[in-house]
Motif scaffolding. Sequence first.
Motif, PDB file in Angstrom:
ATOM      1  N   PHE A 298      11.348 -98.909 -42.154  1.00  0.00           N
ATOM      2  CA  PHE A 298      10.252 -98.881 -43.111  1.00  0.00           C
ATOM      3  C   PHE A 298      10.215-100.204 -43.882  1.00  0.00           C
ATOM      4  O   PHE A 298      11.245-100.882 -44.017  1.00  0.00           O
ATOM      5  N   LYS A 314       5.813 -98.414 -46.132  1.00  0.00           N
ATOM      6  CA  LYS A 314       5.058 -98.343 -44.889  1.00  0.00           C
ATOM      7  C   LYS A 314       5.971 -97.852 -43.783  1.00  0.00           C
ATOM      8  O   LYS A 314       7.128 -98.302 -43.669  1.00  0.00           O
ATOM      9  N   THR A 315       5.464 -96.967 -42.968  1.00  0.00           N
ATOM     10  CA  THR A 315       6.235 -96.483 -41.828  1.00  0.00           C
ATOM     11  C   THR A 315       6.407 -97.595 -40.802  1.00  0.00           C
ATOM     12  O   THR A 315       5.639 -98.564 -40.787  1.00  0.00           O
ATOM     13  N   LEU A 319       4.408 -95.406 -36.080  1.00  0.00           N
ATOM     14  CA  LEU A 319       4.782 -94.088 -36.590  1.00  0.00           C
ATOM     15  C   LEU A 319       3.738 -93.647 -37.608  1.00  0.00           C
ATOM     16  O   LEU A 319       3.556 -94.285 -38.645  1.00  0.00           O
ATOM     17  N   ALA A 321       2.122 -91.909 -40.582  1.00  0.00           N
ATOM     18  CA  ALA A 321       2.590 -91.315 -41.832  1.00  0.00           C
ATOM     19  C   ALA A 321       2.199 -89.842 -41.939  1.00  0.00           C
ATOM     20  O   ALA A 321       3.043 -89.006 -42.295  1.00  0.00           O
ATOM     21  N   LEU A 324       4.549 -87.808 -39.815  1.00  0.00           N
ATOM     22  CA  LEU A 324       5.882 -87.712 -40.421  1.00  0.00           C
ATOM     23  C   LEU A 324       5.875 -86.725 -41.583  1.00  0.00           C
ATOM     24  O   LEU A 324       6.782 -85.891 -41.714  1.00  0.00           O
ATOM     25  N   ARG A 347      -0.156 -95.210 -42.618  1.00  0.00           N
ATOM     26  CA  ARG A 347       1.115 -95.927 -42.713  1.00  0.00           C
ATOM     27  C   ARG A 347       1.917 -95.669 -43.988  1.00  0.00           C
ATOM     28  O   ARG A 347       3.133 -95.912 -43.998  1.00  0.00           O
ATOM     29  N   ILE A 369      14.485 -87.430 -42.822  1.00  0.00           N
ATOM     30  CA  ILE A 369      13.515 -88.385 -42.287  1.00  0.00           C
ATOM     31  C   ILE A 369      13.982 -88.899 -40.925  1.00  0.00           C
ATOM     32  O   ILE A 369      13.181 -89.036 -39.984  1.00  0.00           O
ATOM     33  N   MET A 373      11.878 -88.339 -37.512  1.00  0.00           N
ATOM     34  CA  MET A 373      11.490 -89.444 -36.642  1.00  0.00           C
ATOM     35  C   MET A 373      11.910 -89.177 -35.203  1.00  0.00           C
ATOM     36  O   MET A 373      11.136 -89.402 -34.262  1.00  0.00           O
TER      37      MET A 373
END
Length: 395
Positions: A298, A314-315, A319, A321, A324, A347, A369, A373
């Motif tokens: 990130f 920001k991811t 990926l 956001a 997630l 994001r 997290i 992911m």
Amino acid sequence: MTDARSAANGAPAGVALPYRLRLPGPTAVPERVLKAASRPMLAHRGPEFLARFQAIQRRLQPILGRSGVPPFLFASTGIGAMESAMVNVAAPGAKVLITTNGQWGPVFRRLAEAIGAEVDEVVSDRGAPIDLDGVRRALKDKRYDAVFTVHSESSTGALTDLKALGAIVAETDAVLACDSVSGLGGAEMRADEWGVDVVVSASQKALMCPPGLGIASISEKAWALIDRDDRGPRSYFDYRRFRPMAEKGEPTYTAPVAMLNALDEALTMIDEEGIEAAIARHARLNAALTAGLEALGFSIFPTGTPSPTLVVAKTPEGLSAPALIDRLSDGYNAVIAGTRFEDLKDRLVRIGTMGYVTDGEILTDIHQISRAMTDLGRNADEAGAMAATAAKLSA
């Protein structure tokens, strides 16, 4: 949550993971604060309640960095507290200057325009520091009644340098009014020393309470403007009604008794920790979460000083956001926030480090997290991220 999800995420089959509210407000409320809110109702002008109310006023002053006029406490949302500041220092035709580097400056603009004030803005990029030179130029070019700013911009994670801004505004007759809804109690506030004439905040963030209480703190410089008859229009939020009652140690209107009971207990917890220690804890937890997220790929969004009360990031490229956020909610019973900025919705994520947050919560954030992911098909170095987080927590 299904049994399979529970088992996959480390909980025994048939046992759901605990709900984790990790928003940048409202935040999780400590059990002892919830219990205080459920105390039996008291007469809101009786001696027992008034003693509690006066203790709340006294204990808020060092958190605000204010002496003198006691803080005003009233039933309100955070935006209501912002409106209270606006209608007391601005008026139809009054000139106000607003600093904008995220979502909340435009809210001040909306409130100012609603009462017919003349508005100028000093606009910075989202997440950038406010433009101090732009403020200085604007104040040289025109006389303003007030400058409005945001202490902790919860949409972008940027922290305003109130000391520097206050020094600029103090050279003029303008009043400096500040939204510290997501700052107070987690980020340092020295209202008197920094020349922050009006500070407004709310209960549901670093002050560890449910939503519903507004707080306003004023300086004598601000009072000279507030006490004029040409401010407003104002009625419920008229600070001229609030001040004499606050100085008597009484609520202006029917007090939100349960909420004030909760705040009394939350302030007891802050006293037990010490406000300096509480501010240091927010900074340490914020640095730890930041380090863990960076280890996962990130990037931190604010380009200036980040607020210690939340992390906006920001991811990693590719990926989503929202994906997630949904996976954390559906699979891990953990709730984090996205953004209202349409061009950044894919994001940007926002996670609170404010209020009743522990080292364990931050480690759990990084663990969940990382797992989320992986669930979404991304590589996540959980071990490296946990090590980076733990290093900051032990610093």
